[in-house]
Enzyme design. Structure first.
Site, mmCIF file in Angstrom:
data_model
loop_
_atom_site.group_PDB
_atom_site.id
_atom_site.type_symbol
_atom_site.label_atom_id
_atom_site.label_comp_id
_atom_site.label_asym_id
_atom_site.label_seq_id
_atom_site.Cartn_x
_atom_site.Cartn_y
_atom_site.Cartn_z
ATOM 1 C CB THR A 161 18.135 79.238 2.579
ATOM 2 O OG1 THR A 161 17.036 79.220 3.496
ATOM 3 C CG2 THR A 161 18.705 77.837 2.444
ATOM 4 C CE LYS A 169 11.587 88.013 -2.561
ATOM 5 N NZ LYS A 169 11.910 88.212 -3.997
ATOM 6 C CD GLU A 180 6.818 69.241 35.165
ATOM 7 O OE1 GLU A 180 7.365 70.292 35.524
ATOM 8 O OE2 GLU A 180 6.179 68.498 35.943
ATOM 9 C CG HIS A 182 9.484 69.342 38.397
ATOM 10 N ND1 HIS A 182 8.815 70.484 38.024
ATOM 11 C CD2 HIS A 182 10.283 69.690 39.427
ATOM 12 C CE1 HIS A 182 9.207 71.490 38.789
ATOM 13 N NE2 HIS A 182 10.095 71.038 39.652
ATOM 14 C CB CYS A 211 7.679 71.739 42.180
ATOM 15 S SG CYS A 211 9.271 72.197 42.898
ATOM 16 C CG ASP A 227 16.151 72.081 21.869
ATOM 17 O OD1 ASP A 227 14.969 72.088 21.489
ATOM 18 O OD2 ASP A 227 16.965 72.960 21.527
ATOM 19 C CE LYS A 268 19.964 86.285 -3.308
ATOM 20 N NZ LYS A 268 20.823 85.813 -4.416
ATOM 21 C CG MET A 316 2.925 69.090 47.586
ATOM 22 S SD MET A 316 4.188 67.878 48.022
ATOM 23 C CE MET A 316 5.026 68.734 49.373
ATOM 24 C CG LEU A 335 15.098 78.809 12.158
ATOM 25 C CD1 LEU A 335 16.203 78.504 11.147
ATOM 26 C CD2 LEU A 335 13.880 79.362 11.449
#
Length: 545
Positions: A190, A186, A508, A506, A380, A71, A188, A383, A15
């Site tokens: 939740t 809707k 990024e 890396h 990585c 995350d 419901k 390369m 979500l």
């Protein structure tokens, strides 16, 4: 004493709890507060390091070498929190610690149980990241009601009991589906999700309702009534064009105002999103565009390259350009047929990966970029394959693979880390975490960073084999970055090329929307110049001369 915000999710997974938590952190920082972020994952893996990127997405790496949930990448991009091993905890790691202590006799013969031993371990982990900050934001992975997440839910319930309502706050992210046949949202699901949460002793203070479109007032009234939440605390988190709009969406609905009020954060200042809003303006109103072809092996699931995708986006923001990314399956790149596919791009990027699948296709894409002078950026594995391609097609070193990629390799220009140093020297078979790199003068890398010594995060099993260094450099490959002790090659370049750079680390992982990474900025800048020339040639062939 730090205060806590606990973020849970309901109805379905994916979500955007991580984006919600990161956005809350962004808003609190905009008010002058110092935040730290933490992710609790209920799965029994010790960490995501051995999990398939097709199932779990990318593995985010912190400075201390922790392999963590993706995350944590959102947390670092949205806030200034510097994360470590302590910021991501799984059930597997918790049980590993508890069983080790039990075998050692630390529990003095007591029966080891979920309550209090597992919940105490979770609470101790939450307290461990609270030093020196105003607010700790803890995200609980999974979905409320999952059997594996129940110890975490119980632990945060206990923390509310122990610390009090002024020091703890619950944010629940739920799903409000749009039913096309009925033409309505809707509520419901939740309602049932909050009911499940309340059965575990937790009443949410703020409800973040994910939906395709904004929640009408009558639906917010209904959710507030049935879930026993103030209407002002029912937040409509509808779909937007970019995740970087979420903090602004939350600010417009007063999410941070409510948090400051409920947690009595008296040291909070006035919200200032000036820089963030300016960044959004550049993102949503680009003046140019570039086409980048990403040749990888996990392209079916874009979350496998989450940080990479965001880093390219950040660089585009810097150049006021929209970066159009096309994910190309490496196994489909065959020589010379791949030229037709790759001729449409202003830059080619080969990202990291593990195993030999797709290597030949990557080599073909790199050969095209080298021969056609298309800007190339290898990360990585990107390369390593660039070195292999150069050794094969420029130096004539047949079978110039690692011994794993090709057991019959005559000239292994890439070696497994354990073969170079021995497992004991690094404590394992991968180089993980932040290492310093010294940059050579007059190089793409030095021009991008503007400094001699940098620090970047690594996650790989292979290294450049310096045995063959002279054979490669004598034909034009230039080593422009290496570790302080000279053992490791970190960056390789082709100087007689518009832009050709491969880095072992890396980059990024350290890019942010307000602070784009230097290498991505330089790569997109080179791609933009290449595009201008390409369009000129298409318009007037005389420019090709």
């Amino acid at each position: 004493m730090a205060k806590y915000i606990f973020v849970t999710g309901g109805v379905v997974s994916s979500l955007g709890k991580g984006i919600a938590a990161a956005s809350i952190g962004c808003l609190l920082e905009s008010r002058g507060l110092k935040v730290n972020m933490q992710k609790f994952d209920p799965y029994l893996n010790v960490d995501p390091g051995t999990m398939s990127p097709f199932q779990h997405g990318e593995v985010f790496v912190t400075d201390d070498g922790a392999e963590t949930d993706l995350d944590l990448g959102h947390y670092e991009r949205f806030t200034h929190a510097r994360l470590s091993q302590n910021n991501n905890l799984t059930s597997g790691r918790i049980y590993e610690r508890i069983i080790t202590r039990e075998r050692r006799g630390d529990y003095l013969g007591k029966t080891v149980q979920v309550i209090p031993h597992v919940t105490n371990e979770i609470k101790a982990a939450a307290h461990k990241v609270a030093d020196g900050v105003d607010v700790v934001i803890c995200e609980i992975g999974g979905t409320v009601g999952d059997i594996e997440s129940q110890p975490f839910t119980e632990a945060i319930r206990q923390m509310r009991h122990e610390l009090g309502r002024r020091n703890t706050l619950f944010v629940h992210v739920s799903f409000v589906p749009w039913i096309a046949a009925a033409q309505e949202l809707k509520t419901k699901p939740t309602q049932h999700s909050v009911k499940e949460l309340r059965s575990m002793g937790i009443q949410p203070d703020i409800l973040v309702c994910r939906s395709e479109r904004p929640l009408p007032d009558d639906q917010r009234d209904k959710i507030a009534l049935f879930c026993d939440v103030d209407k002002e605390a029912v937040i409509s988190a509808y779909d937007v064009g970019t995740v970087y709009q979420v903090p602004v969406m939350f600010a417009e609905q007063g999410v941070d105002d409510r948090i400051v009020e409920l947690l009595q954060l008296t040291n909070a200042g006035t919200r200032d999103l000036t820089n963030w809003s300016a960044m959004l303006e550049r993102l949503l109103s680009p003046q140019d565009e570039v086409e980048i072809g990403l040749v990888g092996k996990y392209v079916e699931y874009e979350d496998s390259y989450k940080s990479l995708k965001e880093a390219l986006l950040h660089a585009g923001i810097h150049h006021h350009a929209k970066v159009r990314m096309t994910w190309i399956e490496a196994e489909d790149m065959r020589w010379p047929e791949c030229a037709e596919t790759l001729s449409h791009y202003d830059g080619i990027l080969v990202p990291g990966g593990f195993g030999k699948r797709g290597i030949e296709g990557m080599l073909n894409a790199i050969r095209y970029a080298r021969e056609k002078h298309v800007p190339y950026f290898g990360i990585c594995l990107g390369m390593q394959t660039a070195v292999i391609e150069f050794a094969r097609n420029v130096c004539g070193l047949e079978g110039a693979d690692s011994t794993e990629f090709d057991p019959a390799a005559k000239y292994p220009v890439i070696y497994k880390l354990r073969d170079l140093l021995g497992v004991e020297e690094l404590g394992g078979t991968m180089r993980l975490g932040a290492y310093e790199c010294v940059l050579a003068q007059c190089s793409f890398a030095r021009a991008a960073y503007g400094q001699e010594v940098i620090s970047e995060r690594h996650r790989h099993r292979y290294e450049f084999n310096r045995t063959f260094e002279e054979q490669l450099t004598s034909r034009g490959l230039r080593i422009t970055g290496q570790s302080r002790d000279g053992k490791f090659v970190e960056i390789c370049e082709l100087p007689n090329h518009p832009y050709f750079l491969g880095c072992q680390f890396h980059p990024e992982f350290k890019s942010k929307p307000l602070e784009p990474h230097p290498l991505f900025k330089s790569f997109i800048g080179a791609a933009a110049k290449y595009r201008q020339k390409r369009l000129q040639v298409e318009t007037n062939p005389l420019f090709a001369e």
